[in-house]
Design a protein around this motif. Structure first.
Motif, short mmCIF file in Angstrom:
data_model
loop_
_atom_site.label_atom_id
_atom_site.label_comp_id
_atom_site.label_asym_id
_atom_site.label_seq_id
_atom_site.Cartn_x
_atom_site.Cartn_y
_atom_site.Cartn_z
N LEU A 298 5.79 32.03 45.99
CA LEU A 298 5.89 30.60 46.23
C LEU A 298 6.19 29.91 44.90
N ASP A 299 7.30 29.13 44.87
CA ASP A 299 7.77 28.56 43.61
C ASP A 299 8.25 27.12 43.81
N ALA A 300 8.36 26.40 42.69
CA ALA A 300 9.02 25.10 42.64
C ALA A 300 8.44 24.13 43.68
N ASP A 301 9.32 23.47 44.46
CA ASP A 301 8.82 22.51 45.45
C ASP A 301 8.06 23.19 46.59
N ASN B 182 -4.22 30.54 50.32
CA ASN B 182 -5.25 31.59 50.39
C ASN B 182 -4.57 32.95 50.51
N GLY B 183 -4.78 33.77 49.50
CA GLY B 183 -4.16 35.10 49.50
C GLY B 183 -5.07 36.20 50.00
N LYS B 184 -6.19 35.84 50.57
CA LYS B 184 -7.10 36.85 51.09
C LYS B 184 -6.44 37.58 52.26
N HIS B 185 -6.51 38.91 52.23
CA HIS B 185 -5.93 39.77 53.28
C HIS B 185 -4.40 39.70 53.33
N ARG B 186 -3.77 39.21 52.26
CA ARG B 186 -2.31 39.17 52.20
C ARG B 186 -1.90 39.15 50.73
N THR B 187 -0.60 39.26 50.49
CA THR B 187 -0.09 39.15 49.11
C THR B 187 0.60 37.81 48.95
N LEU B 188 0.05 36.98 48.06
CA LEU B 188 0.63 35.67 47.78
C LEU B 188 0.70 35.48 46.27
N VAL B 189 1.91 35.27 45.77
CA VAL B 189 2.13 35.05 44.34
C VAL B 189 2.65 33.64 44.16
N ILE B 190 2.01 32.88 43.26
CA ILE B 190 2.51 31.54 42.96
C ILE B 190 3.00 31.52 41.51
N THR B 191 4.08 30.77 41.27
CA THR B 191 4.73 30.81 39.95
C THR B 191 4.91 29.40 39.38
N PRO B 192 3.83 28.68 39.12
CA PRO B 192 3.97 27.31 38.63
C PRO B 192 4.31 27.21 37.15
N LEU C 204 1.61 31.72 35.52
CA LEU C 204 1.69 30.42 34.87
C LEU C 204 2.75 30.50 33.78
N LYS C 205 3.90 29.88 34.05
CA LYS C 205 5.08 30.04 33.20
C LYS C 205 4.96 29.21 31.92
N GLY C 206 5.77 29.60 30.94
CA GLY C 206 5.82 28.89 29.67
C GLY C 206 5.88 29.88 28.52
N SER C 207 5.75 29.37 27.31
CA SER C 207 5.67 30.27 26.16
C SER C 207 4.42 31.11 26.31
N ARG C 208 4.58 32.42 26.32
CA ARG C 208 3.50 33.36 26.62
C ARG C 208 3.05 33.17 28.08
N THR C 209 3.97 33.44 29.00
CA THR C 209 3.66 33.38 30.42
C THR C 209 2.45 34.24 30.74
N LEU C 210 1.55 33.71 31.58
CA LEU C 210 0.33 34.41 31.96
C LEU C 210 0.45 34.90 33.40
N GLY D 8 13.51 35.27 42.08
CA GLY D 8 14.31 36.32 42.73
C GLY D 8 14.01 37.69 42.18
N MET D 9 13.86 37.79 40.86
CA MET D 9 13.54 39.09 40.25
C MET D 9 12.20 39.60 40.75
N MET D 10 11.24 38.71 40.84
CA MET D 10 9.91 39.09 41.30
C MET D 10 9.96 39.61 42.73
N ALA D 11 10.65 38.87 43.58
CA ALA D 11 10.77 39.30 44.98
C ALA D 11 11.50 40.63 45.08
N GLY D 12 12.55 40.81 44.27
CA GLY D 12 13.30 42.06 44.31
C GLY D 12 12.49 43.25 43.89
N LEU D 13 11.69 43.11 42.85
CA LEU D 13 10.86 44.24 42.39
C LEU D 13 9.69 44.49 43.33
N MET D 14 9.13 43.42 43.90
CA MET D 14 8.05 43.60 44.89
C MET D 14 8.56 44.33 46.12
N ALA D 15 9.79 44.03 46.54
CA ALA D 15 10.36 44.69 47.71
C ALA D 15 10.52 46.18 47.50
#
Length: 523
Positions: free
Chosen positions: A356-359, A372-382, A419-425, A454-461
């Motif tokens: 889940l990204d951007a808007d 809620n990512g319980k019982h599923r895989t949910l990645v957020i990239t703010p 959490l994106k930025g210089s030294r993404t966490l 897109g890269m994240m989704a591609g590697l997760m797939a």
């Protein structure tokens, strides 16, 4: 690779000797040799080398480096900022093995002939103060640091630049040696990762501590090539496109077609077998025209050309989601009310692994209880602004406490937070936080976040059983592709799609770097 505190580093050294039988003198010998090898390999034409040593173990490391460089045929000049009688333990023993050294007991002696000649060398090794230092710097050491800083020599810091606080994420001033490169040992400390200790290389070298001895109570880790290389190894000869997953990217709106197109192509460029972009029907022709390899699906749209909630009617989106390995939601999707409803309903309804990204994230402002990512895989990239909107703070508040904010949100919502930025966490629900050291300011341009999604989704797939590692891999490769692009075109001209162009070289470098026992990055 764990990130440790100065106190933990001292304990690691102690346990390595006491519990694993590695003599402290061996650790010192290995540290000094590592710096000597770095100097000889990176600066083969430099002949005159000055080594400036304090009276502690950092100075002992410097004595070893000086001896090794002398044995390699270099013109080495050693300056000891103490009486030899003040040396203790291993440092004292290493000093005895030196061919010669200049002694300076006072600041005035630093300006006299023998000591002054040390500072005139082409390359200086800073072995005055190490990780264990706490301010203030003594008058003699401060003067020696000032002379180093005033010299035109290339400066290599052993362990850490003298005067720097190893546990600080930002240095608060005071007397600190400049460094063109830093060679540290066993594991990085916070200052190595977060402070601007150098604009050159930082290298972490293993000197003999076993993995079991390296403990980080802070639950902080550094993403390295070794952590991610296994996900991009050779493929099975009999593989087909179905072997590497099918990514679905949902997003786009009139005026923002490029974001989903870039995300869809990034999934393919990282190795996904198939990539489909679902986007408003009036946007679809534009998206389809970007890359012929990306498939498209048309969705019902609002009056402004964003995705309408009507797209969920009649099972249309259900059919599109069927058979997909990963869904990425958000690039260019807009904040129209109907679109927000579409996003929140889709995240709740579909349990396929999701990014889940951007808007797509902004849709949950004031409704984070639904994330809620319980019982599923949910990645957020703010980015910091999106994170701030999610938690009701300002971007400045987020920047002040990035690690704890990412860690807390990941644990409370059972999601992976990038959490994106210089030294993404990258924060995991279990409290572990991973720090990325690839990337550069040239990537601060529109669209690079869409590429990451897109890269994240591609590697997760491609890695359904090791999804967290796939997220780490995407973050690391994304930054590395930016670093490769910078080498070619500089920072000012870099655009998001350049990352796709240089990604193959990033893959190659990861595989090569994973073969090394050391880890290095650009400060």
């Amino acid at each position: 690779m764990k990130i440790v505190t100065a106190a933990e580093m001292r304990e690691i050294d102690r346990v390595t000797s006491a519990s694993f039988g590695v003599p402290s003198a061996t650790l010192m010998e290995n540290a000094g040799e590592a710096v000597a090898v770095f100097v000889v390999s990176r600066f083969p034409s430099v002949h005159s080398i000055g080594v400036i040593c304090g009276k502690g173990n950092n100075g002992g490391d410097g004595f070893v480096a000086a001896r090794k460089l002398h044995d390699a045929g270099k013109d080495v000049r050693v300056l000891l900022l103490a009486e030899p009688s003040e040396l203790k333990g291993d440092a004292a023993e290493m000093y005895k093995q030196l061919p010669s050294a200049v002694i300076a007991r006072t600041s005035a002696e630093l300006d006299k002939g023998p000591a002054r000649a040390v500072f005139e060398c082409k390359l200086l090794i800073d072995a005055i103060l190490g990780t264990g230092f706490k301010p203030p710097v003594s008058e003699l050491y401060g003067r020696a640091i000032a002379k180093m800083n005033d010299s035109s020599a290339f400066v290599v810091a052993m362990d850490i630049p003298s005067g720097a606080d190893a546990d600080a994420s930002a240095q608060s001033g005071g007397t600190i040696a400049r460094a063109n490169a830093v060679v540290t040992f066993t594991a990085p400390r916070s200052a190595h990762v977060f402070s601007e200790l150098t604009r050159g290389l930082l290298i972490v070298v293993q000197i003999g501590s076993p993995e079991k001895a390296i403990v980080s109570k802070e639950k902080l880790n550094l993403i390295s090539a070794a952590d991610v290389a296994s996900l991009i190894g050779p493929r099975v000869a009999a593989a087909n496109k179905g072997s590497f997953g099918h990514v679905l990217v949902i997003g786009g709106s009139v005026g923002k077609a490029g974001s989903v197109a870039m995300a869809g192509m990034a999934a393919l460029r990282t190795g996904a077998g198939l990539s489909t972009v679902a986007t408003p029907k009036s946007v679809l022709p534009t998206v389809a025209g970007f890359h012929p390899e990306v498939m498209t699906e048309a969705l019902e749209e609002t009056e402004i050309g964003s995705i309408s909630k009507r797209a969920l009617s009649y099972g249309h989106v259900d059919a599109i989601v069927q058979g997909k390995s990963v869904i990425a939601v958000g690039p260019g999707i807009s904040r129209h009310k109907e679109t927000v409803d579409f996003v929140r309903t889709s995240v709740k309804k579909f349990t396929v692994p999701m990014v889940l990204d951007a808007d797509g994230l902004n849709a949950f402002e004031g409704h984070t209880d639904e994330l809620n990512g319980k019982h599923r895989t949910l990645v957020i990239t703010p980015h910091p602004g999106e994170m701030a909107r999610l938690i009701g703070l300002t971007a400045a508040d987020v920047q002040k406490d990035r690690i704890n904010i990412a860690r807390k949100f990941a644990a409370e919502h059972q999601v992976m937070v990038v959490l994106k930025g210089s030294r993404t966490l990258v924060a995991a629900p279990d409290g572990q936080v991973w720090v990325n050291v690839t990337g550069n300011p040239g990537m601060a341009t529109g669209g690079t976040g869409d590429i990451l999604t897109g890269m994240m989704a591609g590697l997760m797939a491609q890695s359904p059983k090791t999804i967290f590692e796939a997220v780490l891999c995407a973050v690391y490769l994304h930054g590395l592709a930016g670093d490769v692009a910078r080498e070619s075109m500089g920072e000012h001209s870099l655009t998001a799609t350049d990352l796709l162009r240089f990604l193959p070289e990033a893959f190659r470098r990861v595989r090569k770097a994973a073969e090394s026992s050391s880890v290095e990055w650009q400060g």
